[in-house]
Design a protein around this motif. Structure first.
Motif, short mmCIF file in Angstrom:
data_model
loop_
_atom_site.label_atom_id
_atom_site.label_comp_id
_atom_site.label_asym_id
_atom_site.label_seq_id
_atom_site.Cartn_x
_atom_site.Cartn_y
_atom_site.Cartn_z
N GLU A 53 0.80 -1.23 0.00
CA GLU A 53 0.00 0.00 0.00
C GLU A 53 0.83 1.28 0.00
O GLU A 53 1.87 1.35 0.65
N ASP A 55 -0.09 5.36 0.72
CA ASP A 55 -0.99 6.49 0.98
C ASP A 55 -0.33 7.72 0.36
O ASP A 55 0.88 7.89 0.50
N HIS A 68 0.83 8.70 5.35
CA HIS A 68 -0.55 8.40 5.73
C HIS A 68 -1.38 9.64 6.01
O HIS A 68 -2.58 9.68 5.76
N GLU A 161 -3.54 4.94 -2.31
CA GLU A 161 -4.74 5.62 -1.78
C GLU A 161 -4.59 7.13 -1.93
O GLU A 161 -3.59 7.72 -1.52
N LYS A 163 -5.32 10.43 -0.47
CA LYS A 163 -5.71 10.89 0.86
C LYS A 163 -6.37 12.27 0.78
O LYS A 163 -5.77 13.22 0.29
N GLN A 198 -7.52 3.36 -4.32
CA GLN A 198 -8.50 3.40 -3.23
C GLN A 198 -8.70 4.83 -2.73
O GLN A 198 -7.78 5.65 -2.78
CA CA Z 1 -4.43 3.71 3.59
#
Ligand code: CA
Length: 333
Positions: A53, A55, A68, A161, A163, A198
């Motif tokens: 992953e 972020d 993150h 992802e 954010k 995501q």
């Molecule tokens: Ca995440």
């Protein structure tokens, strides 16, 4: 002959990335090394994660970096290195720092910005580490994963992802428009590529699919509360009709574990919701977050019990885990 070999190899490679259920290294091997560092990503790859992953937030000069939070103060030494650069709320925002400045920061285990206490005291020691962990760009991390995929012959996919895109837009920035060209340049553009994009914001998930033309796989993240930070109505998405509707634009959901299973009391049997069944009826994959052996759901007796509930009983399609090796070992048993 060469073509046959190449296609065999490619088949083996995509089988590895798409074996079910998927083990997604949450922020890398974050149970063992500071989250989102290249070291944590390399270790996740070595442990055998199917997906790793990222972020993503933007710097002042519009570079997507792997962090993150939109803030820098809970995983880096920004407060010490750049005193006076906080906003009025006392927080240090990545978007107020150029990449050159972000690169000067030392990353450590996540800590409480007020007290300095580590969030996960049993993990990698935060103080007095001789290793100088750094923030990396999306570009650097994709290069690392591609390099490891090539050198090991085993493909780990990526799981980026976006954010807080709404917050980024309020700052006059477009996170998705900075990220999508980088993904495309690294070969992540279609549903056949080892990538899931995501986001927690339904409006952005819709925009990615319609306005921005993202053709790769797309996961709608669903928090534990009724609404998201941008106002996304998580409760409405989780109804059978909401999931059918979501399936028109997304390929799956990433719900908080509590939306799938809870333990009503100590010693009680796990209690399952209908979310997985409804999602799978709508042909949506389900990848709950986050398996942590040092931060189990309330009343859950062990990480084994958590794995059994999610992977054996609820039959989810993948899990986000801080402990890739522990999750893979459970699956092997
Ligand atoms: Ca995440």
């Amino acid at each position: 002959m060469k073509t046959v070999l190449v296609s065999l190899l490619l088949a083996a490679v995509s089988a590895a990335a798409d074996s079910k259920p998927l083990v997604i290294a949450h922020r890398g091997a974050s149970g063992y090394l500071p989250e989102h560092t290249l070291e944590a990503k390399a270790y996740a790859h070595a442990l055998g994660a199917h997906y790793i992953e990222q972020d993503l937030v933007l710097t002042k000069d519009n570079v997507p970096v792997v962090l993150h939070d939109i803030h820098l103060d809970t995983t880096t030494d920004v407060a010490r290195r750049f005193p006076g650069r906080a906003r009025v709320d006392g927080r240090f925002y990545a978007i107020d720092f150029t990449l050159a400045e972000v690169k000067q920061l030392i990353v450590s285990e996540r800590f409480n910005a007020k007290t300095g206490a580590p969030v996960y005291p049993e993990r990698y020691p935060s103080g007095a580490s001789p290793a100088e962990f750094r923030v990396s760009t999306l570009e650097e991390e994709l290069q690392l994963i591609a390099g490891l995929n090539r050198a090991t012959g085993r493909t780990a996919g990526i799981y980026p992802e976006l954010k807080q895109p709404k917050w980024h837009r309020a700052q006059g920035r477009d996170l998705a428009k900075a990220v999508l060209p980088i993904l495309a340049r690294h070969g992540y553009a279609t549903k056949a590529d080892a990538c899931f994009l995501q986001c927690f914001e339904l409006a952005e998930v819709r925009r990615l699919r319609t306005e921005l033309g993202w053709q790769g796989r797309l996961i709608m993240l669903i928090g534990g509360g009724a609404k998201g930070e941008d106002g996304t109505d998580f409760a409405a998405i989780c109804t059978p009709a909401g999931l059918q509707d979501l399936a028109k634009i997304a390929d799956g959901i990433g719900p908080a574990i509590g939306r799938v299973v809870t333990w009503p009391a100590a010693g009680a049997a796990p209690k399952f919701t209908d979310l997985v069944a409804h999602a799978q009826t709508a042909k949506l994959a389900v990848h709950p977050y986050t398996v942590r052996r040092d931060d189990l759901p309330r009343n859950c007796p062990s990480i084994d019990a958590l794995h059994a509930a999610l992977l054996r009983d609820a039959r989810v399609d993948g899990v986000f885990t801080d402990f890739t090796d522990v999750t893979l070992a459970w699956l092997k048993r």
